[in-house]
Design a protein around this motif. Sequence first.
Motif, PDB file in Angstrom:
ATOM      1  N   LEU A   2      -1.111  -6.194 -10.143  1.00 31.05           N
ATOM      2  CA  LEU A   2      -1.174  -4.743 -10.321  1.00 31.05           C
ATOM      3  C   LEU A   2      -1.181  -4.343 -11.794  1.00 31.05           C
ATOM      4  N   ASN A   3      -1.897  -3.258 -12.087  1.00 33.88           N
ATOM      5  CA  ASN A   3      -1.846  -2.672 -13.424  1.00 33.88           C
ATOM      6  C   ASN A   3      -0.659  -1.698 -13.468  1.00 33.88           C
ATOM      7  N   PRO A   4      -0.399  -1.047 -14.584  1.00 38.52           N
ATOM      8  CA  PRO A   4       0.743  -0.115 -14.660  1.00 38.52           C
ATOM      9  C   PRO A   4       0.663   1.065 -13.682  1.00 38.52           C
ATOM     10  N   ARG A   5      -0.508   1.341 -13.110  1.00 39.01           N
ATOM     11  CA  ARG A   5      -0.638   2.428 -12.127  1.00 39.01           C
ATOM     12  C   ARG A   5      -0.527   1.922 -10.688  1.00 39.01           C
ATOM     13  N   ASN A   6      -0.088   0.667 -10.512  1.00 42.18           N
ATOM     14  CA  ASN A   6       0.064   0.044  -9.187  1.00 42.18           C
ATOM     15  C   ASN A   6      -1.243  -0.087  -8.438  1.00 42.18           C
ATOM     16  N   GLN A   7      -2.317  -0.363  -9.191  1.00 42.88           N
ATOM     17  CA  GLN A   7      -3.650  -0.614  -8.639  1.00 42.88           C
ATOM     18  C   GLN A   7      -4.035  -2.044  -8.993  1.00 42.88           C
ATOM     19  N   LEU A   8      -5.016  -2.586  -8.271  1.00 48.34           N
ATOM     20  CA  LEU A   8      -5.534  -3.906  -8.631  1.00 48.34           C
ATOM     21  C   LEU A   8      -6.046  -3.847 -10.063  1.00 48.34           C
ATOM     22  N   PHE A   9      -5.539  -4.704 -10.923  1.00 48.72           N
ATOM     23  CA  PHE A   9      -5.994  -4.771 -12.305  1.00 48.72           C
ATOM     24  C   PHE A   9      -7.464  -5.159 -12.305  1.00 48.72           C
ATOM     25  N   GLY A  13      -2.614  -1.352  -2.604  1.00 43.69           N
ATOM     26  CA  GLY A  13      -2.049  -2.208  -1.560  1.00 43.69           C
ATOM     27  C   GLY A  13      -1.407  -1.385  -0.478  1.00 43.69           C
ATOM     28  N   PRO A  14      -0.809  -2.027   0.442  1.00 44.68           N
ATOM     29  CA  PRO A  14      -0.529  -3.456   0.405  1.00 44.68           C
ATOM     30  C   PRO A  14      -1.712  -4.328   0.843  1.00 44.68           C
ATOM     31  N   SER A  15      -2.673  -3.758   1.581  1.00 39.45           N
ATOM     32  CA  SER A  15      -3.808  -4.541   2.069  1.00 39.45           C
ATOM     33  C   SER A  15      -5.111  -3.786   1.865  1.00 39.45           C
ATOM     34  N   PHE A  16      -6.210  -4.546   1.835  1.00 29.83           N
ATOM     35  CA  PHE A  16      -7.545  -3.969   1.753  1.00 29.83           C
ATOM     36  C   PHE A  16      -8.507  -4.969   2.386  1.00 29.83           C
ATOM     37  N   HIS A  53     -18.205  -6.185  -0.761  1.00 23.74           N
ATOM     38  CA  HIS A  53     -17.722  -4.823  -0.545  1.00 23.74           C
ATOM     39  C   HIS A  53     -16.195  -4.844  -0.458  1.00 23.74           C
ATOM     40  N   PHE A  54     -15.532  -3.965  -1.189  1.00 26.84           N
ATOM     41  CA  PHE A  54     -14.091  -3.745  -1.060  1.00 26.84           C
ATOM     42  C   PHE A  54     -13.932  -2.398  -0.370  1.00 26.84           C
ATOM     43  N   THR A  55     -13.144  -2.342   0.678  1.00 26.19           N
ATOM     44  CA  THR A  55     -12.823  -1.072   1.327  1.00 26.19           C
ATOM     45  C   THR A  55     -11.327  -1.009   1.585  1.00 26.19           C
ATOM     46  N   ASP A  56     -10.815   0.212   1.693  1.00 25.64           N
ATOM     47  CA  ASP A  56      -9.420   0.330   2.088  1.00 25.64           C
ATOM     48  C   ASP A  56      -9.340   0.175   3.606  1.00 25.64           C
ATOM     49  N   MET A  57      -8.166   0.253   4.145  1.00 26.52           N
ATOM     50  CA  MET A  57      -7.969   0.000   5.578  1.00 26.52           C
ATOM     51  C   MET A  57      -8.588   1.099   6.449  1.00 26.52           C
ATOM     52  N   GLU A  58      -8.949   2.227   5.841  1.00 25.16           N
ATOM     53  CA  GLU A  58      -9.615   3.305   6.577  1.00 25.16           C
ATOM     54  C   GLU A  58     -11.136   3.218   6.449  1.00 25.16           C
ATOM     55  N   GLY A  59     -11.639   2.242   5.694  1.00 17.54           N
ATOM     56  CA  GLY A  59     -13.080   2.058   5.549  1.00 17.54           C
ATOM     57  C   GLY A  59     -13.702   2.756   4.346  1.00 17.54           C
ATOM     58  N   ASN A  60     -12.881   3.351   3.481  1.00 23.85           N
ATOM     59  CA  ASN A  60     -13.404   4.007   2.282  1.00 23.85           C
ATOM     60  C   ASN A  60     -13.865   2.961   1.267  1.00 23.85           C
ATOM     61  N   LYS A  61     -15.034   3.180   0.655  1.00 22.47           N
ATOM     62  CA  LYS A  61     -15.590   2.242  -0.316  1.00 22.47           C
ATOM     63  C   LYS A  61     -14.815   2.316  -1.623  1.00 22.47           C
ATOM     64  N   LEU A  62     -14.406   1.135  -2.118  1.00 21.15           N
ATOM     65  CA  LEU A  62     -13.636   1.060  -3.354  1.00 21.15           C
ATOM     66  C   LEU A  62     -14.409   0.362  -4.469  1.00 21.15           C
ATOM     67  N   VAL A  63     -15.020  -0.768  -4.145  1.00 17.32           N
ATOM     68  CA  VAL A  63     -15.737  -1.581  -5.128  1.00 17.32           C
ATOM     69  C   VAL A  63     -16.951  -2.194  -4.452  1.00 17.32           C
ATOM     70  N   PHE A  74      -8.934  -8.730 -12.430  1.00 13.62           N
ATOM     71  CA  PHE A  74      -8.791  -9.616 -11.273  1.00 13.62           C
ATOM     72  C   PHE A  74      -9.811  -9.309 -10.180  1.00 13.62           C
ATOM     73  N   THR A  75     -10.474  -8.173 -10.269  1.00  7.90           N
ATOM     74  CA  THR A  75     -11.480  -7.827  -9.270  1.00  7.90           C
ATOM     75  C   THR A  75     -12.552  -8.904  -9.207  1.00  7.90           C
ATOM     76  N   GLY A  76     -12.988  -9.389 -10.357  1.00 10.69           N
ATOM     77  CA  GLY A  76     -14.000 -10.443 -10.417  1.00 10.69           C
ATOM     78  C   GLY A  76     -13.562 -11.725  -9.735  1.00 10.69           C
ATOM     79  N   VAL A  77     -12.271 -12.023  -9.767  1.00 14.89           N
ATOM     80  CA  VAL A  77     -11.760 -13.220  -9.081  1.00 14.89           C
ATOM     81  C   VAL A  77     -11.964 -13.072  -7.577  1.00 14.89           C
ATOM     82  N   TYR A  78     -11.616 -11.912  -7.027  1.00 15.30           N
ATOM     83  CA  TYR A  78     -11.834 -11.661  -5.601  1.00 15.30           C
ATOM     84  C   TYR A  78     -13.322 -11.739  -5.266  1.00 15.30           C
ATOM     85  N   VAL A  79     -14.168 -11.145  -6.111  1.00 18.64           N
ATOM     86  CA  VAL A  79     -15.617 -11.169  -5.881  1.00 18.64           C
ATOM     87  C   VAL A  79     -16.113 -12.609  -5.868  1.00 18.64           C
TER      88      VAL A  79
END
Length: 115
Positions: free
Chosen positions: A22-29, A73-76, A95-105, A32-37
């Motif tokens: 997490l970054n200081p705003r409690n979001q995925l830094f 978080g906690p999940s996506f 594609h990254f989406t939240d648990m409701e299906g909203n597009k994130l990345v 690290f997004t590239g690691v998941y990709v």
Amino acid sequence: WKILKEEKGLVEVEAHLPEHLLNPRNQLFGGFTGVYVDMISIYTVRTLFDSESEFKWSATVNMRIDYFAPVLGPSFRLKGELIKDGRTTCLVATHFTDMEGNKLVYAITTLRKST
């Protein structure tokens, strides 16, 4: 990670967001997004092979990431989708989406494959 779907050229997983990413705003830094990709792209390419012994290695040649909203978080969810399977390279969309299906990345990755 919980595998939701796996077939040739397509994977869908539910991932958790560890606190140490997490970054200081409690979001995925963003770094690290590239690691998941990368992980999802490689996993997607591996589905093209019938056995692990057929898949020798893969190298990321290019990656483009578009950020639409923060990953919280906690999940996506992550979805890897094969766009093009060439002789020596593959093009994969992630594609990254939240648990409701909203597009994130959204990301496009070119991978060099070796068999």
